[in-house]
Write a protein that holds these residues in place. Structure first.
Motif, short mmCIF file in Angstrom:
data_model
loop_
_atom_site.label_atom_id
_atom_site.label_comp_id
_atom_site.label_asym_id
_atom_site.label_seq_id
_atom_site.Cartn_x
_atom_site.Cartn_y
_atom_site.Cartn_z
N ALA A 1 0.79 -1.19 -0.20
CA ALA A 1 0.10 0.05 -0.02
C ALA A 1 0.85 1.23 -0.19
CB ALA A 1 -1.03 -0.23 1.36
N LYS B 1 2.48 2.18 -3.39
CA LYS B 1 1.23 2.52 -4.30
C LYS B 1 1.25 3.99 -4.27
CE LYS B 1 -1.33 -1.68 -5.52
NZ LYS B 1 -0.86 -1.62 -7.00
N TRP C 1 -5.82 1.89 -2.73
CA TRP C 1 -4.53 1.13 -2.61
C TRP C 1 -4.58 0.08 -1.57
CZ3 TRP C 1 -2.23 6.68 -1.61
CH2 TRP C 1 -2.15 7.39 -2.68
#
Length: 284
Positions: A79, A82, A232
């Motif tokens: 995450a 991203k 994300w």
């Protein structure tokens, strides 16, 4: 550590006042500079300790969920990557990295060794309960660990406020679950594609937003960032993906700590709620 820093601050103020009486202006200023330098070094070491504590939560890695192919640590790092790839600012990257830290608090916590056996004991009381977070978040002390994991957003956000993280970060962490509820309100098909586990936690999180809640959420200055964080979160579940480690974000995490540590009852969030119902947005 935070109480120690408070005591040292009081001592610095006292020494400064005394120095003004017994020393000339130049010597007093030199003493103050030296004392402030020592205090800054102490505060920096406290930030390092906070980051170490946060990272330790992920050392005992666990699966993200029954249906997931990644661990909590892998999910967090994916995450964050991203967010980095999207050009997000530092606070949003940190929020992406720690968005599920509440999961780590909503679990049975190890306690001191049993003095009679020498074995580690495990308490059924969650870390969130021990830290006083459940009361602040209006999560019942009788709630199951599953219920607490479902409300990992408010639990994790409160914990990061207690550690002194900049308010934007816990706000975004709360917002990633509000975004899930918002998506379910706007598009029933979104709810249908959720995993069975996510559908179950949605019930504990308040279900799809009402039109009134959705309007409040849309007025959030960080609305788009919350929506991005949710996307994300959904995409960060790729098995075997090579991404930077959690430790690589250490300096970023330290820069995000801008307040002294506080107790759970001394922090206040920027989302105004009645239980799970979103009522308003306070200053961030």
């Amino acid at each position: 550590m935070h109480s120690r820093i408070t005591r040292i601050l009081k001592c610095v103020a006292l020494l400064w006042r005394v120095s003004l009486v017994f020393l000339d202006e130049s010597a007093s200023t030199g003493l103050l500079v030296a004392l402030v330098g020592c205090l800054c070094a102490l505060m920096a070491s406290d930030k390092e300790a906070i980051v170490e504590t946060v990272l330790q939560f992920y050392e005992l890695d666990s699966q993200y969920g029954v249906e997931a192919l990644v661990t909590q640590m892998q999910h967090a790092c994916q995450a964050a990557k991203k967010a980095v790839d999207s050009g997000a600012d530092e606070d949003l990257i940190v929020a992406a990295l720690l968005h599920d830290i509440g999961w780590k608090l909503a679990q049975s916590a190890p306690v001191d060794q049993d003095v009679t056996t020498g074995q580690s004991c495990v308490s059924e009381e969650s870390l969130a309960s021990k830290l006083g977070i459940l009361t602040v978040c209006e999560v019942s002390e009788q709630s199951t660990l599953e219920q607490q994991r479902a409300q990992h957003d408010v639990i994790g956000a409160t914990y990061l406020r207690m550690l002194g993280f900049r308010e934007k970060i816990p706000h975004l962490i709360e917002g990633h679950v509000l975004a899930k509820r918002y998506f379910c309100y706007k598009d029933p098909a979104y709810h249908d594609q959720l995993s069975e586990g996510s559908k179950r936690t949605l019930v504990f999180q308040g279900g799809p937003m009402s039109p009134t809640e959705a309007a409040v959420f849309e007025s959030d200055p960080l609305f788009q960032e919350c929506m991005s964080l949710r996307r994300w979160d959904e995409a960060a579940k790729v098995s075997g993906l090579d991404v930077p480690s959690m430790a690589s974000y250490g300096e970023l995490l330290q820069r995000a700590i801008v307040h002294p540590r506080r107790a759970a009852d001394a922090v206040q969030g920027s989302y105004v709620r009645n239980g799970n119902t979103l009522l308003a947005i306070a200053a961030i």
